[in-house]
Write an enzyme that holds these catalytic residues in place. Structure first.
Site, PDB file in Angstrom:
ATOM      1  N   CYS A  58       0.838  -6.057  12.061  1.00  0.00           N
ATOM      2  CA  CYS A  58       0.871  -5.698  10.653  1.00  0.00           C
ATOM      3  C   CYS A  58       2.183  -4.959  10.428  1.00  0.00           C
ATOM      4  O   CYS A  58       2.421  -3.923  11.047  1.00  0.00           O
ATOM      5  CB  CYS A  58      -0.322  -4.803  10.358  1.00  0.00           C
ATOM      6  N   SER A 103       0.701 -10.331   1.996  1.00  0.00           N
ATOM      7  CA  SER A 103      -0.324  -9.710   1.154  1.00  0.00           C
ATOM      8  C   SER A 103       0.344  -9.052  -0.049  1.00  0.00           C
ATOM      9  O   SER A 103       1.270  -8.263   0.106  1.00  0.00           O
ATOM     10  CB  SER A 103      -1.084  -8.664   1.970  1.00  0.00           C
ATOM     11  N   CYS A 120       6.078   2.876  -1.415  1.00  0.00           N
ATOM     12  CA  CYS A 120       5.720   1.837  -2.374  1.00  0.00           C
ATOM     13  C   CYS A 120       5.648   2.469  -3.760  1.00  0.00           C
ATOM     14  O   CYS A 120       5.154   3.582  -3.920  1.00  0.00           O
ATOM     15  CB  CYS A 120       4.372   1.224  -2.023  1.00  0.00           C
ATOM     16  N   CYS A 157      -1.167   2.326  -6.206  1.00  0.00           N
ATOM     17  CA  CYS A 157      -2.613   2.069  -6.146  1.00  0.00           C
ATOM     18  C   CYS A 157      -3.292   3.365  -5.710  1.00  0.00           C
ATOM     19  O   CYS A 157      -2.832   4.041  -4.785  1.00  0.00           O
ATOM     20  CB  CYS A 157      -2.932   0.950  -5.175  1.00  0.00           C
ATOM     21  N   HIS A 195      -9.603  -5.944  -5.295  1.00  0.00           N
ATOM     22  CA  HIS A 195     -10.297  -4.649  -5.377  1.00  0.00           C
ATOM     23  C   HIS A 195     -11.199  -4.457  -6.588  1.00  0.00           C
ATOM     24  O   HIS A 195     -12.005  -3.528  -6.605  1.00  0.00           O
ATOM     25  CB  HIS A 195      -9.313  -3.480  -5.260  1.00  0.00           C
ATOM     26  N   GLY A 208       4.292  -0.799   1.751  1.00  0.00           N
ATOM     27  CA  GLY A 208       5.128  -1.485   0.774  1.00  0.00           C
ATOM     28  C   GLY A 208       4.533  -2.745   0.198  1.00  0.00           C
ATOM     29  O   GLY A 208       3.551  -3.282   0.706  1.00  0.00           O
ATOM     30  N   GLU A 209       5.140  -3.194  -0.879  1.00  0.00           N
ATOM     31  CA  GLU A 209       4.713  -4.411  -1.568  1.00  0.00           C
ATOM     32  C   GLU A 209       5.771  -5.495  -1.307  1.00  0.00           C
ATOM     33  O   GLU A 209       6.893  -5.397  -1.822  1.00  0.00           O
ATOM     34  CB  GLU A 209       4.560  -4.133  -3.065  1.00  0.00           C
ATOM     35  N   CYS A 265      -3.013   1.186   6.363  1.00  0.00           N
ATOM     36  CA  CYS A 265      -1.789   1.151   5.565  1.00  0.00           C
ATOM     37  C   CYS A 265      -1.251   2.531   5.158  1.00  0.00           C
ATOM     38  O   CYS A 265      -1.829   3.211   4.329  1.00  0.00           O
ATOM     39  CB  CYS A 265      -2.111   0.320   4.326  1.00  0.00           C
ATOM     40  N   CYS A 291      -4.515   4.158  -1.988  1.00  0.00           N
ATOM     41  CA  CYS A 291      -3.601   3.792  -0.896  1.00  0.00           C
ATOM     42  C   CYS A 291      -2.704   4.955  -0.481  1.00  0.00           C
ATOM     43  O   CYS A 291      -2.054   5.590  -1.315  1.00  0.00           O
ATOM     44  CB  CYS A 291      -2.744   2.611  -1.329  1.00  0.00           C
ATOM     45  N   GLU A 345       6.008   2.170   9.353  1.00  0.00           N
ATOM     46  CA  GLU A 345       5.059   1.948  10.439  1.00  0.00           C
ATOM     47  C   GLU A 345       4.696   0.487  10.605  1.00  0.00           C
ATOM     48  O   GLU A 345       4.793  -0.314   9.670  1.00  0.00           O
ATOM     49  CB  GLU A 345       3.799   2.776  10.191  1.00  0.00           C
TER      50      GLU A 345
HETATM   51  N1  SAH Z   1       1.255  -4.017  -0.955  1.00  0.00           N
HETATM   52  C1  SAH Z   1       0.520  -5.079  -0.399  1.00  0.00           C
HETATM   53  C2  SAH Z   1       0.430  -5.054   1.117  1.00  0.00           C
HETATM   54  C3  SAH Z   1       0.241  -3.720   1.791  1.00  0.00           C
HETATM   55  S1  SAH Z   1      -1.313  -2.955   1.578  1.00  0.00           S
HETATM   56  C4  SAH Z   1      -0.860  -5.120  -1.010  1.00  0.00           C
HETATM   57  O1  SAH Z   1      -1.217  -4.198  -1.718  1.00  0.00           O
HETATM   58  O2  SAH Z   1      -1.530  -6.131  -0.813  1.00  0.00           O
HETATM   59  C5  SAH Z   1      -2.375  -3.856   2.670  1.00  0.00           C
HETATM   60  C6  SAH Z   1      -3.827  -3.868   2.264  1.00  0.00           C
HETATM   61  O3  SAH Z   1      -4.470  -2.603   2.530  1.00  0.00           O
HETATM   62  C7  SAH Z   1      -4.027  -4.150   0.788  1.00  0.00           C
HETATM   63  O4  SAH Z   1      -5.046  -5.087   0.614  1.00  0.00           O
HETATM   64  C8  SAH Z   1      -4.431  -2.786   0.285  1.00  0.00           C
HETATM   65  O5  SAH Z   1      -5.112  -2.876  -0.917  1.00  0.00           O
HETATM   66  C9  SAH Z   1      -5.254  -2.260   1.421  1.00  0.00           C
HETATM   67  N2  SAH Z   1      -5.498  -0.819   1.396  1.00  0.00           N
HETATM   68  C10 SAH Z   1      -4.626   0.139   1.040  1.00  0.00           C
HETATM   69  N3  SAH Z   1      -5.176   1.364   1.165  1.00  0.00           N
HETATM   70  C11 SAH Z   1      -6.438   1.159   1.613  1.00  0.00           C
HETATM   71  C12 SAH Z   1      -7.511   2.046   1.946  1.00  0.00           C
HETATM   72  N4  SAH Z   1      -7.380   3.366   1.824  1.00  0.00           N
HETATM   73  N5  SAH Z   1      -8.662   1.497   2.372  1.00  0.00           N
HETATM   74  C13 SAH Z   1      -8.788   0.161   2.511  1.00  0.00           C
HETATM   75  N6  SAH Z   1      -7.808  -0.720   2.220  1.00  0.00           N
HETATM   76  C14 SAH Z   1      -6.643  -0.228   1.773  1.00  0.00           C
HETATM   77 FE1  SF4 Z   2      -0.720  -0.720  -3.703  1.00  0.00          FE
HETATM   78 FE2  SF4 Z   2      -0.066  -2.206  -1.552  1.00  0.00          FE
HETATM   79 FE3  SF4 Z   2       1.683  -0.433  -2.627  1.00  0.00          FE
HETATM   80 FE4  SF4 Z   2      -0.458   0.460  -1.338  1.00  0.00          FE
HETATM   81  S1  SF4 Z   2       1.204  -0.709  -0.436  1.00  0.00           S
HETATM   82  S2  SF4 Z   2       0.348   1.217  -3.318  1.00  0.00           S
HETATM   83  S3  SF4 Z   2      -1.992  -1.093  -1.853  1.00  0.00           S
HETATM   84  S4  SF4 Z   2       0.873  -2.257  -3.598  1.00  0.00           S
END
Ligand code: SAH
Ligand code: SF4
Length: 366
Positions: free
Chosen positions: A122, A210, A129, A133, A235, A180-181, A352, A136, A109
């Site tokens: 974005c 990010s 991923c 986390c 976080h 994704g990361e 995300c 997420c 997406e």
């Molecule tokens: N993987 C990378 C980039 C994608 S996630 C990263 O983790 O930074 C983009 C952002 O959305 C990250 O800061 C992530 O921590 C945040 N995010 C993911 N799930 C979320 C949620 N449920 N509520 C708020 N922020 C969230």
């Molecule tokens: Fe964590 Fe970013 Fe992967 Fe979501 S997309 S699991 S926030 S690393």
């Protein structure tokens, strides 16, 4: 439902060269060699490159000033992207979200977010991923596969056309904050940065990567000559709590992560953003705000507080406004510039990985 995007008709041979994945020099070399061997005049290369980089052409058929025979020859040998818009959702607040179906059926997406002065895209760097986390939606889905540079750039190319139609302005900012990361797919992601910046002309300061905190990736970004921006998903400023929320903390603990950020900053002299999802009762106490101020001491930083976006299967909620206000007050008193990010596109699950997860759970696959 939006119309299919991409070249019309048959897909053609699967081994066509993906032009969107070529860095600018490679693009010119690869096209130039064939044009020359086909006996085309010298000016064709510049014509073709202009169609791709400036006009964001989605198919060779659009290139109406090229002879039809050449267009079909090009289409046999090269690809300008295979993704189709499997789903499009438009939010009341203007946000437009796409699910792109890639050539093998996998979906990723991207989201267009208009603000008063610019449109931000974005985009996704991986399908799924692996970092898991706990807050997420993408992490919940797990890892599917890496995206190629072409598949990353194609999200931009397609979205930029849509941005111009829907908002009458091109994409101004690009953030790698979709699925994704980015640094877990470093090769293609770094190539895509070069292509977006030097090929498609997006200013390096207008592109933000990010990361969850993969130290080698932060170091690689620091070694790039261009001023791409870095955002780090923090976080929690407390290592034990962060490890509970983000398994990556066990591999790259906060101390090591912050050291890499300091080194990055020493090289680049650029402010680093930190993302912090505010989860009610979990990471939003005043004591944790103080810990955050301490962690950021000596770093030119900018903190984005994001009220946690609830995901299916977790009974966490976003921090209430008074908790957020108290947290902000501590950061501001500590001299840390802070913004509370307004959630956008909530009605269309624009956070995300959310749309993909919701559709997967409800059995909708396309
Ligand atoms: N993987 C990378 C980039 C994608 S996630 C990263 O983790 O930074 C983009 C952002 O959305 C990250 O800061 C992530 O921590 C945040 N995010 C993911 N799930 C979320 C949620 N449920 N509520 C708020 N922020 C969230
Ligand atoms: Fe964590 Fe970013 Fe992967 Fe979501 S997309 S699991 S926030 S690393």
């Amino acid at each position: 439902m939006s119309p299919a995007i991409g070249p019309a008709g048959s897909q053609g041979p699967a081994n066509r060269i993906a032009l969107l994945g070529q860095e600018p020099d490679g693009l010119r070399a690869v096209l130039g060699a064939d044009l020359e061997s086909w006996g085309e005049p010298g000016y064709r290369l510049a014509q073709l490159v202009r169609w791709i980089e400036e006009h964001r052409a989605r198919s060779f058929d659009e290139m109406t000033d090229l002879p039809a025979g050449l267009r079909s020859r090009l289409a046999d040998r090269f690809s300008l992207g295979e993704a189709r818009a499997a789903f499009e959702a438009r939010s009341e607040d203007g946000t437009i979200k796409h699910l792109w179906r890639l050539s093998d059926g996998i979906q990723v997406e991207s989201v267009l977010i208009p603000t008063a002065h610019r449109v931000t895209l974005c985009l996704s760097s991986q399908a799924g991923c692996a970092l898991g986390c706990r807050f997420c939606a993408t992490g919940e889905l797990g890892f599917t596969r890496q995206l190629s540079a072409a598949e990353i750039v194609e999200q931009f190319r397609n979205s930029d056309r849509i941005s111009s139609e829907a908002f009458e302005r091109p994409i101004g900012n690009v953030v790698y904050m979709g699925m994704g990361e980015p640094f877990a797919n470093a090769g293609p992601v770094f190539e895509s940065l070069t292509i977006l910046h030097r090929g498609f002309g997006v200013g390096a300061r207008r592109i933000t990567v990010s990361t969850v905190g993969l130290v080698p990736g932060i170091r690689m970004l620091g070694e790039r000559p261009e001023p791409f921006r870095l955002a780090v998903s923090l976080h929690a400023a407390d290592s034990a709590l962060r490890a509970e929320l983000m398994p990556v903390e066990r591999k790259y603990p906060l101390d090591e992560l912050m050291e890499a950020v300091r080194d990055y900053q020493a090289r680049k002299s650029r402010r680093v953003s930190f993302e912090y999802a505010m989860i009610a009762g979990l990471n939003d106490s005043v004591a944790l705000a103080r810990a955050l101020v301490q962690r950021l001491e000596g770093i030119a930083s900018y903190v984005n507080l994001i009220p946690y976006n609830p995901i299916p299967g977790r009974d966490w909620g976003p921090s209430p406004p008074d908790r957020i206000d108290a947290f902000v007050s501590v950061l501001e008193a500590g001299g840390v510039p802070t913004a509370v990010r307004t959630p956008r596109g909530r009605d269309i699950a624009a956070a995300c990985g959310q749309l993909r997860l919701e559709r997967a759970l409800s059995g909708q696959t396309d």
